[in-house]
Design a protein around this motif. Structure first.
Motif, PDB file in Angstrom:
ATOM      1  N   MET A 117       7.394  -5.192  -8.600  1.00 10.39           N
ATOM      2  CA  MET A 117       7.204  -4.773  -7.201  1.00 10.39           C
ATOM      3  C   MET A 117       6.932  -5.977  -6.307  1.00 10.39           C
ATOM      4  O   MET A 117       6.116  -5.920  -5.406  1.00 10.39           O
ATOM      5  CB  MET A 117       6.057  -3.754  -7.114  1.00 10.39           C
ATOM      6  N   GLY A 118       7.620  -7.065  -6.602  1.00 14.73           N
ATOM      7  CA  GLY A 118       7.460  -8.264  -5.799  1.00 14.73           C
ATOM      8  C   GLY A 118       6.241  -9.078  -6.217  1.00 14.73           C
ATOM      9  O   GLY A 118       5.586  -8.794  -7.224  1.00 14.73           O
ATOM     10  N   GLU A 119       5.951 -10.095  -5.417  1.00 17.13           N
ATOM     11  CA  GLU A 119       4.796 -10.934  -5.687  1.00 17.13           C
ATOM     12  C   GLU A 119       3.503 -10.154  -5.458  1.00 17.13           C
ATOM     13  O   GLU A 119       3.385  -9.423  -4.464  1.00 17.13           O
ATOM     14  CB  GLU A 119       4.805 -12.168  -4.788  1.00 17.13           C
ATOM     15  N   PRO A 120       2.511 -10.311  -6.333  1.00 17.63           N
ATOM     16  CA  PRO A 120       1.244  -9.614  -6.116  1.00 17.63           C
ATOM     17  C   PRO A 120       0.622  -9.904  -4.749  1.00 17.63           C
ATOM     18  O   PRO A 120       0.043  -9.010  -4.118  1.00 17.63           O
ATOM     19  CB  PRO A 120       0.364 -10.133  -7.254  1.00 17.63           C
ATOM     20  N   ALA A 121       0.750 -11.139  -4.273  1.00 18.41           N
ATOM     21  CA  ALA A 121       0.171 -11.491  -2.973  1.00 18.41           C
ATOM     22  C   ALA A 121       0.811 -10.701  -1.835  1.00 18.41           C
ATOM     23  O   ALA A 121       0.198 -10.519  -0.769  1.00 18.41           O
ATOM     24  CB  ALA A 121       0.336 -12.987  -2.722  1.00 18.41           C
ATOM     25  N   ASP A 122       2.036 -10.219  -2.046  1.00 19.25           N
ATOM     26  CA  ASP A 122       2.758  -9.472  -1.012  1.00 19.25           C
ATOM     27  C   ASP A 122       2.703  -7.963  -1.247  1.00 19.25           C
ATOM     28  O   ASP A 122       3.484  -7.216  -0.652  1.00 19.25           O
ATOM     29  CB  ASP A 122       4.232  -9.918  -0.988  1.00 19.25           C
ATOM     30  N   TYR A 123       1.800  -7.529  -2.113  1.00 22.20           N
ATOM     31  CA  TYR A 123       1.748  -6.107  -2.486  1.00 22.20           C
ATOM     32  C   TYR A 123       1.564  -5.205  -1.266  1.00 22.20           C
ATOM     33  O   TYR A 123       2.178  -4.141  -1.173  1.00 22.20           O
ATOM     34  CB  TYR A 123       0.624  -5.884  -3.501  1.00 22.20           C
ATOM     35  N   PHE A 124       0.744  -5.616  -0.321  1.00 23.50           N
ATOM     36  CA  PHE A 124       0.648  -4.840   0.920  1.00 23.50           C
ATOM     37  C   PHE A 124       0.313  -5.768   2.075  1.00 23.50           C
ATOM     38  O   PHE A 124      -0.174  -6.881   1.892  1.00 23.50           O
ATOM     39  CB  PHE A 124      -0.381  -3.712   0.805  1.00 23.50           C
ATOM     40  N   ARG A 125       0.610  -5.286   3.289  1.00 16.76           N
ATOM     41  CA  ARG A 125       0.308  -6.029   4.500  1.00 16.76           C
ATOM     42  C   ARG A 125      -0.169  -5.056   5.578  1.00 16.76           C
ATOM     43  O   ARG A 125       0.338  -3.932   5.668  1.00 16.76           O
ATOM     44  CB  ARG A 125       1.542  -6.779   5.004  1.00 16.76           C
ATOM     45  N   LEU A 126      -1.134  -5.497   6.367  1.00 21.99           N
ATOM     46  CA  LEU A 126      -1.674  -4.687   7.455  1.00 21.99           C
ATOM     47  C   LEU A 126      -1.006  -5.071   8.774  1.00 21.99           C
ATOM     48  O   LEU A 126      -0.767  -6.247   9.043  1.00 21.99           O
ATOM     49  CB  LEU A 126      -3.190  -4.877   7.571  1.00 21.99           C
ATOM     50  N   TYR A 127      -0.735  -4.071   9.604  1.00 26.90           N
ATOM     51  CA  TYR A 127      -0.141  -4.279  10.928  1.00 26.90           C
ATOM     52  C   TYR A 127      -1.024  -3.633  11.993  1.00 26.90           C
ATOM     53  O   TYR A 127      -1.260  -2.415  11.965  1.00 26.90           O
ATOM     54  CB  TYR A 127       1.260  -3.679  10.998  1.00 26.90           C
ATOM     55  N   GLN A 128      -1.521  -4.453  12.915  1.00 25.73           N
ATOM     56  CA  GLN A 128      -2.247  -3.947  14.072  1.00 25.73           C
ATOM     57  C   GLN A 128      -1.237  -3.527  15.145  1.00 25.73           C
ATOM     58  O   GLN A 128      -0.055  -3.889  15.097  1.00 25.73           O
ATOM     59  CB  GLN A 128      -3.190  -5.014  14.619  1.00 25.73           C
ATOM     60  N   GLN A 129      -1.718  -2.801  16.140  1.00 22.94           N
ATOM     61  CA  GLN A 129      -0.807  -2.357  17.198  1.00 22.94           C
ATOM     62  C   GLN A 129      -0.171  -3.550  17.910  1.00 22.94           C
ATOM     63  O   GLN A 129       1.018  -3.530  18.240  1.00 22.94           O
ATOM     64  CB  GLN A 129      -1.539  -1.464  18.208  1.00 22.94           C
ATOM     65  N   SER A 130      -0.945  -4.616  18.116  1.00 20.47           N
ATOM     66  CA  SER A 130      -0.401  -5.806  18.781  1.00 20.47           C
ATOM     67  C   SER A 130       0.728  -6.439  17.966  1.00 20.47           C
ATOM     68  O   SER A 130       1.709  -6.955  18.531  1.00 20.47           O
ATOM     69  CB  SER A 130      -1.514  -6.837  19.011  1.00 20.47           C
ATOM     70  N   ASP A 131       0.612  -6.379  16.625  1.00 18.40           N
ATOM     71  CA  ASP A 131       1.676  -6.900  15.765  1.00 18.40           C
ATOM     72  C   ASP A 131       2.969  -6.113  15.965  1.00 18.40           C
ATOM     73  O   ASP A 131       4.070  -6.678  16.038  1.00 18.40           O
ATOM     74  CB  ASP A 131       1.270  -6.818  14.289  1.00 18.40           C
ATOM     75  N   LEU A 132       2.824  -4.805  16.055  1.00 18.66           N
ATOM     76  CA  LEU A 132       3.998  -3.952  16.202  1.00 18.66           C
ATOM     77  C   LEU A 132       4.608  -4.074  17.591  1.00 18.66           C
ATOM     78  O   LEU A 132       5.836  -4.041  17.751  1.00 18.66           O
ATOM     79  CB  LEU A 132       3.631  -2.500  15.894  1.00 18.66           C
ATOM     80  N   GLU A 133       3.757  -4.204  18.605  1.00 22.99           N
ATOM     81  CA  GLU A 133       4.270  -4.380  19.978  1.00 22.99           C
ATOM     82  C   GLU A 133       5.044  -5.686  20.071  1.00 22.99           C
ATOM     83  O   GLU A 133       6.100  -5.752  20.725  1.00 22.99           O
ATOM     84  CB  GLU A 133       3.119  -4.363  20.986  1.00 22.99           C
ATOM     85  N   ALA A 134       4.536  -6.741  19.424  1.00 32.32           N
ATOM     86  CA  ALA A 134       5.240  -8.029  19.435  1.00 32.32           C
ATOM     87  C   ALA A 134       6.561  -7.934  18.664  1.00 32.32           C
ATOM     88  O   ALA A 134       7.584  -8.515  19.067  1.00 32.32           O
ATOM     89  CB  ALA A 134       4.351  -9.109  18.821  1.00 32.32           C
ATOM     90  N   LEU A 135       6.547  -7.186  17.560  1.00 33.12           N
ATOM     91  CA  LEU A 135       7.750  -7.008  16.751  1.00 33.12           C
ATOM     92  C   LEU A 135       8.794  -6.195  17.517  1.00 33.12           C
ATOM     93  O   LEU A 135      10.003  -6.435  17.393  1.00 33.12           O
ATOM     94  CB  LEU A 135       7.367  -6.301  15.446  1.00 33.12           C
TER      95      LEU A 135
END
Length: 478
Positions: A134-152
C-alpha cells in the motif's frame, strides 16, 4: 501421517469438501490447492465469488469510527496478506474520509488510530519488504485542511506532480468544502474487485488436477461418519449424488447456518441484508478516489460512500434505511436453528434479481444521498443492477468486522468472515489444525500456475457481463 511429496504432486488419501464458492470458499480452495490437498468445492451458483458487494479491502477498518483498535490492526494485517495473495484484484486508489458539519462526531479518533496503523504497517514492511503493498508507510495517510483544498482547487490539474494532490484535486473541485469539518483524510485504503478475484482463482484452479470446482451443485445433506463426512448434493439436472471426505469446511456465506443445521451444530449469529448501487456519471473525466462521508448509521444522515470505477461508473452505499439498509434486514439465529430467517423478499433479490422499478428507485435515492455532499453528482443516472447480498456476523455484535473461523469437533470448520480480507486468516488456521493433527506435512506444497494479467482482466470482464453488471466494474483502477 501423509508423507510429503515432490513439487507438482499432491497429497493422496486426505480429502476436503468446501461448501460455498464465495470469497471464503474460493480462498480456501486456493490455499488447499497450494498445499496439494484433494479438494471438492460445491457452489450452487454458476461461478466463484458471485456474492455480496465487496468493493474495498477494509485495511485498518478506516471506514468505521465505531470498531475497536484491535479489530483495525487485525484487518490491516489480513489486508496486506490478501493483497499479496490476489495482487491482480486490487484497485490501487486511495480513500478520502470526511465528516460533515451537521454530524456530531469528528475524525479525531480515526486520525489517532491511523497513526497506530501506520506504525503497524511500517513494522510489517520492516519484517518483509514484500508487505509494502500500500505504498510507502510514511505516505499511508495525509491530512488536508480547508485551506489546502482551496489552494488545490485553483491549480491546473496538469501542473500537479504530487500523487496525493492529484487524487484530491477532483475532490477539491466538486465536494461542498463549506459543509465539512476539518481535516479531511486521504488514506491508502484500496479497492478490491470481486470479478478479478473470481477470474484469477477460477482460471488458476481450473488447471489444478486435485481441485474439483462443482458449479450448479447444491449440498442438501451432510452426515458425520467414523472418519469424516458424507456429503449429499444435487447437480444442475437435480440428480442426487454422495461423496465421502475426511474434512468439511462450511463456507456457505449467509447460508452457513443451513449447513450447521444439517451437520447438527448450534451456532449464534446475525445476518444482515444490504445492497450497493451502480451509477453512471458521464460528466466527470478525472480519476476519483473513494470518498466516505461519515454519518450516523440508520439515520437519514447515515454514512455515504462513493466508489469509483473506469468509464464514469460508481458504486454507492448509503447507511440509511432508504439506500443500503433495509427494514428487518438484520436478523438473528434461534435456539431451533443456526440459520437466521432472512426475509423472503431479500432472498429473492439475491437469487433472482430485482424488479427494475425498485432498482431505479433505490439507485436514485443513493445518488441523491451522495449529491448532498457532491452537488454535481445529481447528474448521475442508474448504471446497472444493484450488488446485493447478506453478510453473516458471528455472535450478537452487529459492529463486528474482524472474524474468521470456528471449529466443531475435529473435522468441521466454518469460515465466518465478515470482510473479504479475513478469508486468508481463516483457512490458514484450518491448515494449522491439519498439520497439528498430522493429516498433512508442514512442507507439503504444489506449484500452481497463475494466469497473466491480461487473461485475468479479460475473464473478469466476461464474468461481469455474464452476471449482468457493467464491464467497467471489472476493469483495473489506478
Amino acid at each position: 501421517m501423509v508423507q510429503n511429496r515432490q513439487e507438482h504432486t499432491h497429497l493422496e488419501g486426505f480429502r476436503v469438501a468446501v461448501i460455498g464458492g464465495g470469497v471464503a470458499g474460493t480462498t480456501a480452495a486456493m490455499r488447499l490447492a497450494e498445499r496439494g490437498i484433494d479438494t471438492q468445492v460445491f457452489e450452487a451458483g454458476t461461478g466463484l465469488v458471485s456474492g455480496p458487494p465487496i468493493c474495498h479491502l477494509h485495511a485498518g477498518g478506516n471506514l468505521y469510527r465505531e470498531i475497536s483498535l484491535d479489530q483495525c490492526l487485525t484487518l490491516l494485517d489480513q489486508s496486506v496478506a490478501t493483497v499479496r495473495m490476489y495482487p491482480h484484484s486490487v484497485n490501487r486508489r486511495p480513500t478520502v474520509l470526511a465528516v460533515p458539519e451537521q454530524d456530531p462526531g469528528s475524525l479525531d479518533s480515526v486520525i489517532a488510530r491511523l497513526e497506530t496503523l501506520r506504525e503497524r504497517y511500517a513494522q510489517l514492511v520492516e519484517l518483509d519488504s514484500a508487505n509494502k503493498v500500500m505504498g510507502e508507510p510514511a505516505d499511508y495517510f495525509r491530512l488536508y485542511q480547508q485551506s489546502d483544498l482551496e489552494a488545490l482547487k485553483v491549480k491546473d490539474y496538469r501542473s500537479i506532480t504530487d500523487s496525493a494532490d492529484q487524487w484530491m484535486w477532483p475532490v477539491a473541485q466538486s465536494l461542498d468544502l463549506s459543509a465539512m469539518k476539518y481535516p479531511l483524510v486521504l488514506v491508502q485504503e484500496y479497492g478490491l474487485s470481486v470479478f478479478r478475484l473470481a477470474a484469477e482463482a477460477q482460471l488458476t484452479l481450473a488447471d489444478v488436477p486435485h481441485c474439483q470446482l462443482n458449479f450448479n451443485h447444491k449440498v442438501v445433506d451432510t452426515q458425520q461418519t467414523a472418519s469424516g463426512w458424507q456429503v449429499t448434493y444435487q447437480d444442475k439436472a437435480g440428480q442426487s449424488h454422495t461423496t465421502e471426505v475426511d474434512y468439511l469446511i462450511n463456507a456457505a456465506g449467509f447460508r452457513t447456518g443451513t449447513i450447521d443445521d444439517m451437520a447438527g451444530f448450534g451456532r449464534q449469529r446475525l445476518v444482515e441484508y444490504k445492497a450497493a448501487y451502480v451509477a453512471h456519471w458521464t460528466s466527470t473525466e478525472y480519476q476519483w478516489p473513494e470518498i466516505i462521508v461519515h454519518g450516523q448509521r440508520g439515520t437519514p444522515q447515515g454514512m455515504a460512500q462513493l466508489t469509483p470505477y473506469p468509464d464514469g461508473f460508481f458504486q454507492l452505499h448509503g447507511m440509511t434505511q432508504d439506500v443500503t439498509l433495509f427494514e428487518r434486514g438484520l436478523v438473528k439465529s434461534s435456539v431451533q436453528s443456526a440459520q437466521p430467517n432472512v426475509d423472503a423478499r431479500y432472498v429473492k433479490n439475491i437469487d433472482q434479481g430485482w424488479d427494475w422499478d425498485q432498482v431505479c428507485q433505490r439507485t436514485d435515492r443513493a445518488i441523491e444521498h451522495f449529491a448532498q455532499w457532491l452537488p454535481e453528482f445529481k447528474q448521475a443516472e442508474v448504471g446497472g443492477k444493484p450488488l446485493c447480498g447478506a453478510q453473516q456476523i458471528p455472535g450478537e455484535d452487529p459492529s463486528l468486522r474482524a472474524s474468521d473461523v470456528s471449529f466443531d469437533g475435529e473435522r468441521y470448520a466454518r469460515m465466518e468472515i465478515v470482510k473479504a480480507s479475513s478469508a486468508l486468516t481463516a483457512i490458514n488456521k484450518v491448515l494449522t489444525q491439519f498439520e497439528d493433527a498430522g493429516w498433512i506435512s508442514p512442507t507439503s506444497h504444489y506449484v500452481m500456475t497463475r494466469p497473466s494479467t491480461a487473461k485475468i482482466v479479460s475473464a473478469a470482464c466476461e464474468f461481469a457481463v455474464q452476471r449482468g453488471y457493467p464491464e467497467a466494474l471489472a476493469k483495473p483502477v489506478g
